[in-house]
Design an enzyme around this catalytic site. Structure first.
Site, PDB file in Angstrom:
ATOM      1  N   LYS A  80       0.855  -1.195   0.000  1.00 43.39           N
ATOM      2  CA  LYS A  80       0.000   0.000   0.000  1.00 43.39           C
ATOM      3  C   LYS A  80       0.888   1.241   0.000  1.00 43.39           C
ATOM      4  CE  LYS A  80      -4.045   1.516   2.737  1.00 43.39           C
ATOM      5  NZ  LYS A  80      -4.869   1.167   3.927  1.00 43.39           N
ATOM      6  N   SER A 155      -9.592   0.523   2.902  1.00 43.46           N
ATOM      7  CA  SER A 155      -8.761   1.404   2.104  1.00 43.46           C
ATOM      8  C   SER A 155      -7.559   0.721   1.459  1.00 43.46           C
ATOM      9  CB  SER A 155      -8.266   2.564   2.974  1.00 43.46           C
ATOM     10  OG  SER A 155      -7.416   2.097   4.011  1.00 43.46           O
ATOM     11  N   SER A 179      -9.793  -1.743   7.184  1.00 42.62           N
ATOM     12  CA  SER A 179      -9.181  -1.462   5.881  1.00 42.62           C
ATOM     13  C   SER A 179      -8.331  -2.581   5.287  1.00 42.62           C
ATOM     14  CB  SER A 179      -8.343  -0.179   5.957  1.00 42.62           C
ATOM     15  OG  SER A 179      -9.178   0.946   5.912  1.00 42.62           O
TER      16      SER A 179
END
Lengths: 466, 66
Positions: A80, A155, A179
Site C-alpha cells: 500500500k 482502504s 481497511s
C-alpha cells in the site's frame, strides 16, 4: 513449470532459495501479469519494472555468491502506498502527498528487506486511508478482479486487488476500521488485522494512533504467517509495541480440535444476504468437522463500540490533518475533506470518554467470550457492491459507514482478526468470514485459518481476465 | 428531538482549532456526527474515576490468557 506468478508466497520463496526459479524469472512473470491486469484494475500507483529487475538480478547473484539473505530472498512485492521506503515517493493516495519522498523506511519494510524481499512498485489506496470502498476521486477507483464493475473495498484497495489477481505474492495493508479485512473479503484473499501493539507502525502513514494496525494481505493463512513471523516484533520507534509478545511459530500449529470456537447469536448474524448466511453455516460445519468445540455467544451490541471507535478515529485523523486543513483544504477530494471536517465536531470530553471506555468495553467483551479462543463471524452482510452504487461523492453515506460495522469494533477492542475466503456467491463474487481472536491471539487465528484452507481450495481460486 | 451537535458548535470548534469551515460544511458535519454522539449518550457511560486510556493495555494483556 506453469506460470510462477501463480505460486503462493511460501512456494515461490522456497523455489528461489532452492534455485528452482530465479528472482529474475519470478519478477518477469509478475511484471507480465501486471501489464495485462493493470488497465483493468488500477491496482498499482507505480510500477518500477527496471529497478525491480535490477534488484532481482542482484538477488540472484547474491544467492549464488553467499546463499539466501533470509526467508524472502529475491521475492518481489508491492505494498500500500503509505509504507515509507527511504528515497521513494509515498503518495498516500492523495494530491497533498504526491511527489513526497520518504527519508526513512518503515520498520516493517526494513524487516522484509532484511529477509531479502525486493520492491516491484506501490499499490493503490483510498486517499489517506479514509474510506472503505476503494474509491479515490484523485486516482480513480481500484477495481475488483472478480468483476471490474464492483468495488475492491478499501482502504487497502490495491493490496487486495493485486494479491487476488496474482500481481504480488503478498502486500502490506493497514487496518484502522476494517481497511485490510474489507478488501480482503471483497477480493477473496486472506488478510490479517494484527492485535493492537504487536506490529510497529513507525514510518507508516498514520490515521488514528489508537486504532491503527498494519498487517499482510496474502493468498493464504500460511503466507500471512510467513510475513507475520518477520514483522511481529517490538520496535523502540513505536512505543505501543513495548512488551508485546514476539511471534510464536509453534502456536500457529495448534490443532483445531483443541479450540473452542464461538458463533455470535445476534448482531453479527442479523440480516445477512442468503449467500453469506449459507457460507457462515457451511464454515461452522467445517469447524465442527475439524474437531473444534462450537458454542453460541451473546456478544455486547457492537453499535456503541462502533460509535466510540468512530469518535476516536475521526478526532485523531483530524488532528493529524489539521495543518493541511488550515493551509491546503482545497487539495483534499470533497468526501475526504468532509470526513476530516466531521472530526472537528466532537468535544474534548466526548473524545476522551470514548477513549477511556476502551478498557471497560474490552472487559465486557472478554466476559462475554469466556474461554473461547476464536469467534467466527461474517465480515460483511453482502458481497462487493457496484462501484456506481457506493461512490462517496453521492448519497451513499449510510451504506458506506455500515460496510465497517462488523469490523471497526475489533479495532476499538484491539483484538486480532483474520479474514479468510470461504465461498463464492451465485454471482461469482468472493465471500469471506472473519476469525476474531483473543488479545495477542493472532497465532491461533492462523492455526484455524490454515486448518480451514487445508480442507478447502477456495483460497486457491484465481480470477480470470476476460 | 433537538440536535445534540449543531452547525454553530462545529463552527466554534473549528474556529478554536484554527481550521476554516464553510457554513454548509459545518451543517453537514453536525448532521454526520449527531447520531454518533446520541448513541454514546444513550450508553450513559459511568466510567470509574481511575479509568484512563492506558487502562486498556493492562486489560488486553490480562485478556490474552483466557
Amino acid at each position: 513449470m506453469s506460470d510462477p506468478a501463480l505460486l503462493s508466497l511460501t512456494e515461490v520463496a522456497a523455489h528461489i532459495r532452492e534455485r528452482k526459479l530465479s528472482s529474475v524469472e519470478v519478477t518477469q512473470a509478475l511484471l507480465a501479469r501486471i501489464e495485462q491486469w493493470q488497465p483493468r484494475l488500477n491496482a498499482f500507483v507505480r510500477i518500477e519494472a527496471d529497478e525491480a529487475l535490477a534488484a532481482a538480478k542482484e538477488a540472484d547473484a547474491e544467492l549464488a555468491r553467499s546463499g539466501p539473505k533470509g526467508a524472502l530472498h529475491g521475492v518481489p512485492m508491492a505494498h500500500k502506498d503509505m509504507y515509507y521506503f527511504a528515497g521513494k515517493p509515498a503518495g498516500c493516495g492523495s494530491k497533498i502527498r504526491e511527489g513526497w519522498i520518504a527519508s526513512q523506511s518503515s520498520t516493517v519494510i526494513r524487516h522484509l528487506q532484511e529477509a531479502g524481499a525486493i520492491r516491484i512498485g506501490a499499490l493503490h489506496m483510498v486517499e489517506f486511508a479514509m474510506g472503505p470502498t476503494g474509491h479515490n476521486a484523485y486516482l480513480g477507483p481500484a477495481r475488483n478482479p472478480w468483476n471490474s464493475a464492483r468495488i475492491s473495498g478499501g482502504s487497502s484497495s490495491g493490496p487486495a486487488a493485486a494479491v487476488a489477481a496474482r500481481l504480488t505474492y503478498a502486500a502490506l495493508g493497514s487496518d484502522t476500521g476494517g481497511s485490510i479485512r474489507i478488501p480482503a473479503n471483497f477480493c477473496g484473499v486472506t488478510g490479517l488485522k494484527a492485535s493492537y501493539g504487536r506490529v510497529s507502525r513507525a514510518h507508516v502513514m498514520p490515521l488514528s494512533f489508537t486504532l491503527d494496525t498494519v498487517g499482510p494481505l496474502c493468498r493464504s493463512a500460511e503466507d500471512c504467517a510467513l510475513i507475520a513471523e518477520l514483522i511481529f516484533r517490538e520496535d523502540p520507534l513505536d512505543a505501543v509495541t513495548a512488551g508485546a509478545p514476539a511471534w510464536n511459530k509453534a502456536a500457529t500449529r495448534r490443532r483445531a480440535d483443541s479450540l473452542k470456537v464461538g458463533v455470535p447469536k445476534r448482531f453479527y448474524v442479523d440480516d445477512l444476504e442468503a449467500d453469506v448466511a449459507a457460507a457462515l453455516d457451511d464454515t461452522i460445519t467445517k469447524v465442527r468437522k475439524l474437531g473444534a468445540k462450537v458454542v453460541s455467544l451473546d456478544l455486547p451490541d457492537p453499535k456503541p463500540i462502533d460509535a466510540a471507535a468512530f469518535v476516536v478515529l475521526s478526532v485523531e485523523a483530524t488532528s493529524f490533518h489539521a495543518p493541511w486543513l488550515r493551509t491546503r483544504p482545497q487539495d483534499y477530494t470533497p468526501p475526504v475533506r468532509a470526513r476530516l471536517e466531521s472530526g472537528l465536531a466532537y468535544s474534548g470530553v466526548e473524545y476522551l470518554e470514548a477513549l477511556r471506555w476502551r478498557g471497560p468495553a474490552l472487559t465486557a467483551h472478554l466476559e462475554a467470550i469466556g474461554d473461547v479462543d476464536v469467534i467466527v463471524a461474517p465480515a460483511a452482510r453482502a458481497v462487493a457492491p457496484k462501484i456506481a452504487d457506493t461512490d462517496p461523492s453521492g448519497a451513499n453515506a449510510t451504506a458506506i459507514k455500515e460496510m465497517s460495522g462488523f469490523l471497526r469494533p475489533m479495532n476499538y477492542l484491539g483484538v486480532p482478526a483474520l479474514v479468510v475466503p470461504v465461498a463464492h456467491s451465485a454471482a461469482g463474487l468472493p465471500i469471506g468470514l472473519q476469525l476474531i481472536g483473543r488479545p495477542f491471539g493472532d497465532e491461533t487465528l492462523i492455526a484455524l485459518g490454515c486448518a480451514l484452507q487445508q480442507a478447502s481450495d477456495e483460497h486457491l481460486r484465481v480470477p480470470q481476465l476476460r | 428531538m433537538s440536535e445534540r451537535v449543531t452547525a454553530q458548535r462545529v463552527k466554534a470548534f473549528a474556529e478554536a482549532a484554527r481550521v476554516p469551515i464553510e457554513d454548509d460544511a459545518a451543517a453537514r458535519a453536525a448532521r454526520t456526527v449527531d447520531p454518533t454522539v446520541r448513541c454514546l449518550d444513550e450508553l450513559a457511560l459511568e466510567l470509574a474515576l481511575e479509568i484512563e486510556p492506558a487502562s486498556f493495555v493492562a486489560i488486553a494483556r490480562k485478556g490474552a490468557k483466557g
